[in-house]
Design a protein around this motif. Structure first.
Motif, short mmCIF file in Angstrom:
data_model
loop_
_atom_site.label_atom_id
_atom_site.label_comp_id
_atom_site.label_asym_id
_atom_site.label_seq_id
_atom_site.Cartn_x
_atom_site.Cartn_y
_atom_site.Cartn_z
N HIS A 251 0.82 -1.21 0.00
CA HIS A 251 0.00 0.00 0.00
C HIS A 251 0.86 1.27 0.00
O HIS A 251 0.48 2.27 -0.60
N THR A 252 2.00 1.23 0.65
CA THR A 252 2.92 2.37 0.60
C THR A 252 3.38 2.62 -0.84
O THR A 252 3.39 3.76 -1.31
N LEU A 253 3.72 1.56 -1.55
CA LEU A 253 4.09 1.69 -2.96
C LEU A 253 2.93 2.22 -3.80
O LEU A 253 3.09 3.10 -4.64
N MET A 254 1.73 1.66 -3.57
CA MET A 254 0.55 2.08 -4.33
C MET A 254 0.26 3.56 -4.14
O MET A 254 0.07 4.29 -5.12
N SER B 141 2.20 5.86 -3.03
CA SER B 141 3.30 6.67 -3.56
C SER B 141 3.10 6.88 -5.06
O SER B 141 3.25 8.00 -5.57
N TYR B 142 2.73 5.82 -5.76
CA TYR B 142 2.44 5.93 -7.19
C TYR B 142 1.28 6.89 -7.43
O TYR B 142 1.36 7.77 -8.29
N TYR B 143 0.18 6.72 -6.69
CA TYR B 143 -0.98 7.60 -6.87
C TYR B 143 -0.63 9.06 -6.58
O TYR B 143 -1.05 9.96 -7.29
N GLY B 144 0.15 9.29 -5.54
CA GLY B 144 0.57 10.65 -5.21
C GLY B 144 1.44 11.27 -6.29
O GLY B 144 1.26 12.43 -6.66
N ASN C 16 4.92 9.76 -17.36
CA ASN C 16 4.51 8.36 -17.48
C ASN C 16 5.46 7.51 -16.64
O ASN C 16 6.60 7.30 -17.02
N PHE C 17 5.00 7.05 -15.51
CA PHE C 17 5.83 6.26 -14.60
C PHE C 17 5.92 4.83 -15.10
O PHE C 17 4.92 4.14 -15.23
N TRP C 18 7.12 4.37 -15.36
CA TRP C 18 7.37 3.07 -15.98
C TRP C 18 7.04 1.90 -15.06
O TRP C 18 6.84 0.79 -15.52
N TRP C 19 6.94 2.12 -13.78
CA TRP C 19 6.79 1.01 -12.84
C TRP C 19 5.35 0.70 -12.48
O TRP C 19 5.09 -0.14 -11.62
N LYS C 20 4.38 1.29 -13.18
CA LYS C 20 2.97 1.00 -12.91
C LYS C 20 2.67 -0.49 -13.12
O LYS C 20 1.99 -1.12 -12.31
N LYS C 21 3.18 -1.05 -14.21
CA LYS C 21 2.95 -2.46 -14.54
C LYS C 21 3.50 -3.36 -13.43
O LYS C 21 2.86 -4.34 -13.03
N TYR C 22 4.66 -3.01 -12.92
CA TYR C 22 5.30 -3.84 -11.89
C TYR C 22 4.58 -3.72 -10.54
O TYR C 22 4.59 -4.66 -9.74
N LEU C 23 3.94 -2.62 -10.31
CA LEU C 23 3.12 -2.46 -9.11
C LEU C 23 1.96 -3.44 -9.12
O LEU C 23 1.64 -4.05 -8.11
N VAL D 253 1.97 -6.32 -10.66
CA VAL D 253 2.58 -7.64 -10.43
C VAL D 253 2.83 -7.85 -8.93
O VAL D 253 2.55 -8.92 -8.39
N ILE D 254 3.34 -6.83 -8.28
CA ILE D 254 3.60 -6.91 -6.83
C ILE D 254 2.30 -7.17 -6.07
O ILE D 254 2.26 -7.97 -5.13
N GLN D 255 1.22 -6.52 -6.49
CA GLN D 255 -0.06 -6.75 -5.83
C GLN D 255 -0.52 -8.19 -6.02
O GLN D 255 -1.02 -8.82 -5.08
N MET D 256 -0.35 -8.72 -7.22
CA MET D 256 -0.76 -10.11 -7.46
C MET D 256 0.08 -11.08 -6.65
O MET D 256 -0.43 -12.09 -6.15
#
Length: 117
Positions: A7-10, A12-15, A24-31, A33-36
């Motif tokens: 959730h801290t990563l999520m 942070s991305y939303y903020g 365009n943040f490149w790590w959205k896709k990997y976020l 994957v981390i959630q899954m």
């Protein structure tokens, strides 16, 4: 602890996307994957609780497993449609070129007009 970290990563991305919408943040896709991965770990944790006969109510263990499966399916579906089968966006010029003059796009649509019109 794993859930809090994800959730801290999520958030942070939303903020960051709210503060810098043009980036365009490149790590959205990997976020995603981390959630899954988090949901798979929670599923395994719940399954172990059922296997070792933990004093936790069994119906809640089964409910947790179903809950995690629903998250895995929903997020996998999102990942598939957002990153695997993603269609290229058309440019505004191409969309205007494909218009049939009535403001509707002719691609994939059947015209209501016949030869007599």
């Amino acid at each position: 602890m794993l859930n809090s970290s994800v959730h801290t990563l999520m958030y942070s991305y939303y903020g960051l996307t709210a503060a810098f919408p043009h980036v365009n943040f490149w790590w959205k896709k990997y976020l995603t994957v981390i959630q899954m991965i988090q949901f798979c770990v929670a599923f395994m944790h719940g399954a172990i609780g059922l296997y070792v006969d933990c004093p936790f109510p069994r119906w809640m263990g089964w409910a947790l497993l179903l809950y995690m499966v629903s998250f895995i399916v929903l997020f996998a579906n999102f990942y598939l449609h957002a990153y695997i089968t993603k269609k290229p966006k058309k440019s505004v010029r191409n969309e205007a070129h494909e218009s049939n003059g009535n403001g509707f796009h002719a691609v994939g649509r059947v015209s209501a007009k016949t030869k007599e019109d």
